[in-house]
Design a protein around this motif. Structure first.
Motif, short mmCIF file in Angstrom:
data_model
loop_
_atom_site.label_atom_id
_atom_site.label_comp_id
_atom_site.label_asym_id
_atom_site.label_seq_id
_atom_site.Cartn_x
_atom_site.Cartn_y
_atom_site.Cartn_z
N ALA A 280 2.33 -4.89 0.49
CA ALA A 280 2.60 -4.01 -0.59
C ALA A 280 3.48 -4.69 -1.57
N LEU B 61 3.55 6.24 -1.50
CA LEU B 61 3.92 4.93 -2.03
C LEU B 61 2.69 4.26 -2.64
N LEU C 12 1.22 0.91 -4.26
CA LEU C 12 1.47 -0.53 -4.33
C LEU C 12 0.72 -1.10 -5.52
N MET D 141 7.62 0.99 3.49
CA MET D 141 6.30 1.43 3.90
C MET D 141 6.38 2.36 5.11
N SER E 47 7.31 5.91 4.40
CA SER E 47 6.37 6.66 3.56
C SER E 47 5.42 7.48 4.41
N ILE F 26 0.15 5.79 1.72
CA ILE F 26 0.19 4.62 0.84
C ILE F 26 -1.11 4.55 0.06
N CYS G 239 -3.22 1.95 -2.09
CA CYS G 239 -3.22 0.50 -2.22
C CYS G 239 -4.64 0.00 -2.47
N THR H 168 -2.77 -6.50 3.08
CA THR H 168 -2.19 -5.22 2.69
C THR H 168 -2.54 -4.13 3.69
N CYS I 104 -0.20 -2.01 6.46
CA CYS I 104 -0.16 -0.55 6.54
C CYS I 104 -0.47 -0.08 7.96
N VAL J 121 1.15 3.87 8.71
CA VAL J 121 1.10 4.74 7.53
C VAL J 121 -0.37 4.92 7.13
N MET K 124 -3.64 5.43 4.76
CA MET K 124 -3.94 4.76 3.50
C MET K 124 -5.00 5.48 2.70
#
Length: 491
Positions: free
Chosen positions: A24, A293, A295, A365, A368, A371, A373, A379, A383, A388, A390
């Motif tokens: 991220a 979050l 990125l 991260m 959170s 995410i 992204c 990446t 995650c 987290v 995505m």
């Protein structure tokens, strides 16, 4: 860990930056693309120091000069090689090098993971592009596969052409572009090479052929599919993310014993536990809201144009989310960060925080709840390791398309391509918070936070093995293409 500088013709360049890819973008770092030009965020805290020559090595400026080495400085040397195309390949290489050093220096870790390495083991991280006959800007090269050229890249990357037309490994790369790396290998005599990029793997194969040495070469693809230009027939081991990738290697003639499912290597920070409330308090983020979050920082901004445009279109609708707080990572792009702040001020938004570089991106991260992204390999792996869910944003091509297909098919991520889809997805998650729980459960089957250690151990097993290597992996060839069987995954 020592990063070996290359001949003085290239004292600077992409690999000379001591930056580390995270999955991220860190506030303040152009979130380095964890993949060939598309993973977000570079992260601080890179363990790599200044680029200096190794003790006993004299670097010559002439292209054809060899590297002199003190014969008395014999020690087991492992080369972990990448190419500075984006920053994900380097991030993975550094994670593997850290794992070697952990098992060498920390008795407790060595016991926990099943075996120590020699105390005099030396590990060097090299950017193969620094050894080219001519200077190659890997990031500029990666940018050629963005914009209107991306569909062409998609056609040639994996499915249509290189799904069956495969590179077996040969010396042509070294003869044409990397003769100085051959001389480096001839002088340094590594006991093993780990490669996180195709070019690095192929050059290592060629150098091994030309020098007649007998060290294992371990290939570590950093996406959730294996492109066809890896040296399939000449590598000693492929360390891949999951069974999905192993299915791709088998039709290409890679024996089962040369495939190991380890996961994609990430820095240990992404697998650690964090006090979420403390992390949020330190960064001035609300404790009682769902933290999303985004990125949006990148070492290469061009692939993020559409991603950032989608965020701009999302901002005016954030008034409608009472329990959601958006944190945006702009990375080392102060102009973009200022643009976002002006937008938030114009819209009167109080539920958005804009960061530039954040030192502890892994902890942010982990703190959170969701995410947003791009779908670069490093990446998404970070995650997964940070636990987290995505939302993958944007149209995907090449290796990113393979990442999207694998993650969405596994139920570990959602994929959206437009700002409207992103808004609808956030509204659905806001109305049904438990909908992300299934993503976390499915992602748990893909999480492999010890991948770097497993790769280091597998490499050392090969380096120490007394078994004679497969003669096919040592056969010398100038060029070797071959036609594989039907790919396991086709569109």
């Amino acid at each position: 860990m020592e990063t070996q500088e290359t001949p003085s013709q290239h004292p600077t360049g992409p690999a000379a930056e001591a930056t580390t890819a995270a999955g991220a973008a860190s506030p303040g770092t152009a979130g380095a693309p964890s993949d060939a030009a598309d993973d977000p965020a570079q992260v601080a805290g890179s363990p790599v120091g200044a680029l200096v020559p190794a003790a006993g090595v004299a670097l010559a400026a002439d292209d054809d000069a060899t590297l002199a080495v003190d014969a008395s400085a014999a020690r087991p040397l492992v080369l972990v090689m990448h190419a500075s195309v984006g920053s994900g390949h380097r991030s993975a290489a550094e994670a593997v090098a850290q794992a070697f050093e952990l098992l060498r220096d920390d008795p407790a870790a060595a016991e926990r993971f099943g075996g120590a390495f020699p105390e005099d083991l030396e590990v060097r991280v090299l950017d193969i592009l620094d050894y080219g006959r001519v200077a190659i800007d890997g990031n500029a090269t990666a940018s050629m596969f963005t914009g209107f050229t991306r569909p062409i890249y998609d056609l040639t990357w994996r499915y249509t052409l290189t799904g069956r037309l495969l590179w077996g490994g040969g010396t042509i790369w070294v003869h044409a572009m990397f003769p100085r790396f051959t001389e480096y290998v001839r002088a340094e005599r590594p006991v093993a090479v780990v490669a996180t990029h195709i070019t690095a793997a192929n050059v290592a194969v060629g150098a091994r052929m030309l020098t007649g040495q007998d060290f294992p070469i371990v290939c570590v693809p950093t996406d959730y599919e294996v492109e066809g230009m890896w040296p399939h027939r000449k590598a000693d081991l492929f360390c891949v993310a999951n069974e999905y990738m192993a299915e791709t290697l088998r039709p290409r003639g890679v024996p089962e014993e040369r495939i190991r499912i380890t996961g994609i290597p990430t820095r240990p920070a992404f697998g650690e536990e964090y006090d979420r409330a403390a992390v949020r308090a330190e960064l001035g983020l609300p404790a009682g809201k769902r933290l999303v979050l985004a990125l949006a920082g990148a070492h290469l901004p061009r692939p993020y144009v559409h991603f950032r445009e989608a965020l701009d279109k999302l901002l005016p609708y954030l008034h409608s989310f009472d329990d959601l707080h958006l944190a945006v990572i702009a990375g080392k792009d102060p102009a973009y960060a200022e643009h976002l702040r002006r937008q938030c001020e114009d819209y009167g938004l109080s539920n958005v925080t804009v960061f530039e570089y954040v030192d502890g991106i892994a902890s942010l991260m982990a703190a959170s709840d969701l995410i947003i992204c791009k779908s670069g390999g490093l990446t998404v792996t970070e995650c997964l390791c940070a636990r987290v869910p995505m939302v993958l944003m944007g149209r995907a091509y090449g290796q990113e398309n393979a990442n999207v297909r694998m993650l969405t098919a596994s139920g570990a991520a959602l994929h959206v391509t437009t700002a409207r889809e992103l808004l609808d997805t956030l509204r659905h998650i806001d109305a049904h918070p438990a909908s992300t729980d299934a993503m976390l459960i499915n992602a748990s089957f893909l999480r492999k936070p010890n991948a770097a250690v497993d790769i280091a151990q597998a490499t050392w097993e090969l380096a120490e093995s007394d078994e004679a290597p497969d003669a096919r992996t040592r056969r010398k060839r100038f060029i070797d293409f071959y036609w594989g069987r039907k790919p396991a995954h086709i569109r």
